[in-house]
Design an enzyme around this catalytic site. Sequence first.
Site, PDB file in Angstrom:
ATOM      1  N   GLY A 279      39.835 -38.364 -28.121  1.00 54.18           N
ATOM      2  CA  GLY A 279      39.141 -39.402 -27.622  1.00 54.18           C
ATOM      3  C   GLY A 279      39.271 -39.517 -26.191  1.00 54.18           C
TER       4      GLY A 279
ATOM      5  N   TRP B  97      37.564 -37.729 -23.675  1.00 54.17           N
ATOM      6  CA  TRP B  97      36.233 -37.803 -23.002  1.00 54.17           C
ATOM      7  C   TRP B  97      35.384 -39.046 -23.420  1.00 54.17           C
ATOM      8  CZ3 TRP B  97      33.144 -32.590 -22.728  1.00 54.17           C
ATOM      9  CH2 TRP B  97      34.309 -31.736 -21.724  1.00 54.17           C
TER      10      TRP B  97
ATOM     11  N   ASP C 142      33.697 -35.105 -34.782  1.00 57.37           N
ATOM     12  CA  ASP C 142      35.184 -34.171 -34.748  1.00 57.37           C
ATOM     13  C   ASP C 142      35.546 -33.725 -36.178  1.00 57.37           C
ATOM     14  OD1 ASP C 142      37.395 -33.187 -32.055  1.00 57.37           O
ATOM     15  OD2 ASP C 142      37.995 -32.942 -34.140  1.00 57.37           O
TER      16      ASP C 142
ATOM     17  N   ASP D  62      32.083 -31.486 -39.563  1.00 57.07           N
ATOM     18  CA  ASP D  62      32.136 -30.014 -39.174  1.00 57.07           C
ATOM     19  C   ASP D  62      30.649 -29.426 -38.575  1.00 57.07           C
ATOM     20  OD1 ASP D  62      32.086 -27.432 -38.935  1.00 57.07           O
ATOM     21  OD2 ASP D  62      33.624 -26.923 -40.694  1.00 57.07           O
TER      22      ASP D  62
ATOM     23  N   ASP E 242      33.176 -30.187 -26.105  1.00 58.17           N
ATOM     24  CA  ASP E 242      34.495 -29.893 -25.678  1.00 58.17           C
ATOM     25  C   ASP E 242      35.241 -29.081 -26.739  1.00 58.17           C
ATOM     26  OD1 ASP E 242      36.553 -29.300 -23.750  1.00 58.17           O
ATOM     27  OD2 ASP E 242      37.611 -31.292 -24.391  1.00 58.17           O
TER      28      ASP E 242
ATOM     29  N   LYS F 210      32.162 -26.347 -23.468  1.00 61.42           N
ATOM     30  CA  LYS F 210      33.194 -25.554 -23.063  1.00 61.42           C
ATOM     31  C   LYS F 210      33.219 -24.326 -23.597  1.00 61.42           C
ATOM     32  CE  LYS F 210      37.412 -26.496 -24.461  1.00 61.42           C
ATOM     33  NZ  LYS F 210      38.487 -27.316 -24.381  1.00 61.42           N
TER      34      LYS F 210
HETATM   35  C1  LIG Z   1      40.187 -29.514 -26.842  1.00 61.64           C
HETATM   36  S1  LIG Z   1      39.897 -30.555 -28.256  1.00 61.64           S
HETATM   37  C2  LIG Z   1      38.631 -31.768 -27.594  1.00 61.64           C
HETATM   38  C3  LIG Z   1      39.341 -32.942 -26.701  1.00 61.64           C
HETATM   39  C4  LIG Z   1      38.331 -34.023 -26.398  1.00 61.64           C
HETATM   40  N1  LIG Z   1      37.149 -33.683 -25.777  1.00 61.64           N
HETATM   41  C5  LIG Z   1      39.363 -35.214 -25.631  1.00 61.64           C
HETATM   42  O1  LIG Z   1      39.032 -35.630 -24.658  1.00 61.64           O
HETATM   43  O2  LIG Z   1      40.021 -35.976 -26.548  1.00 61.64           O
HETATM   44  C6  LIG Z   1      38.847 -29.644 -29.301  1.00 61.64           C
HETATM   45  C7  LIG Z   1      38.219 -30.464 -30.578  1.00 61.64           C
HETATM   46  O3  LIG Z   1      37.408 -29.399 -31.114  1.00 61.64           O
HETATM   47  C8  LIG Z   1      37.119 -30.032 -32.643  1.00 61.64           C
HETATM   48  N2  LIG Z   1      36.461 -28.771 -33.352  1.00 61.64           N
HETATM   49  C9  LIG Z   1      36.886 -27.508 -33.653  1.00 61.64           C
HETATM   50  N3  LIG Z   1      36.161 -26.785 -34.371  1.00 61.64           N
HETATM   51  C10 LIG Z   1      35.012 -28.105 -34.768  1.00 61.64           C
HETATM   52  C11 LIG Z   1      33.964 -27.896 -35.655  1.00 61.64           C
HETATM   53  N4  LIG Z   1      33.643 -26.876 -36.384  1.00 61.64           N
HETATM   54  N5  LIG Z   1      33.292 -29.215 -35.904  1.00 61.64           N
HETATM   55  C12 LIG Z   1      33.617 -30.239 -35.114  1.00 61.64           C
HETATM   56  N6  LIG Z   1      34.756 -30.371 -34.271  1.00 61.64           N
HETATM   57  C13 LIG Z   1      35.554 -29.362 -33.916  1.00 61.64           C
HETATM   58  C14 LIG Z   1      38.789 -29.814 -32.869  1.00 61.64           C
HETATM   59  O4  LIG Z   1      39.121 -30.452 -34.167  1.00 61.64           O
HETATM   60  C15 LIG Z   1      39.421 -30.575 -31.424  1.00 61.64           C
HETATM   61  O5  LIG Z   1      39.614 -31.943 -31.969  1.00 61.64           O
END
Ligand SMILES: C[S@@+](CC[C@H](N)C(=O)[O-])C[C@H]1O[C@@H](n2cnc3c(N)ncnc32)[C@H](O)[C@@H]1O
Length: 165
Positions: free
Chosen positions: A9, A11, A29, A47, A70, A108
């Site tokens: 959380g 961002w 997420d 998802d 992200d 990203k």
């Molecule tokens: C680097 S973290 C994001 C950090 C976030 N931007 C923050 O500021 O706290 C990457 C996120 O992508 C999510 N993610 C990965 N695959 C996903 C999907 N298929 N659908 C939704 N979210 C996904 C992961 O659960 C993870 O929480």
Amino acid sequence: MLDLGCAPGAWLQVAAEIVGPRGVVVGVDLQPVLHSFPDHVHHLVADIYEADPLALRGPSGRLFDVVLSDMAPNTIGHGDDLLSARLCARVLEVLPDLLAPGGNFTMKVLEGGEQPRLLRDTRALFATVKAYKPPASRDVSREIYIVGHGFAPTPAQVRSAPLDS
Ligand SMILES: C[S@@+](CC[C@H](N)C(=O)[O-])C[C@H]1O[C@@H](n2cnc3c(N)ncnc32)[C@H](O)[C@@H]1O
């Protein structure tokens, strides 16, 4: 503003401040966001591959002015650049259902062989696109951000969106 891959959380906190209470922020997420946020911030557990893109618009059902992603694979190691590129390709696929024409975007991607194709595919959707590595990103990190300004999908890319009518 839509924040894809919003957990835990960080961002989302910045987005909430930038947008303010007169706007709407939706975070999406696989993981729940445990932090509490003001009323104009909504987070959905979903998802990106499975969810109906229209459901990702959140309670207002409206298109966003800005979409951030992200998202990153939950594994680190061999092949994670391919998983990252697959997530990015999915984001580009659903973007016409989420981002308003003229809107702005960043996502990203982990550097790898798919990056040129992602840049090309993003360029087909925006007036201007650049790849950017922020100073805050560590040198050893393979992450870069693709930034697009002026979303300009073709009519064929925009599917009929009943929630926006
Ligand atoms: C680097 S973290 C994001 C950090 C976030 N931007 C923050 O500021 O706290 C990457 C996120 O992508 C999510 N993610 C990965 N695959 C996903 C999907 N298929 N659908 C939704 N979210 C996904 C992961 O659960 C993870 O929480």
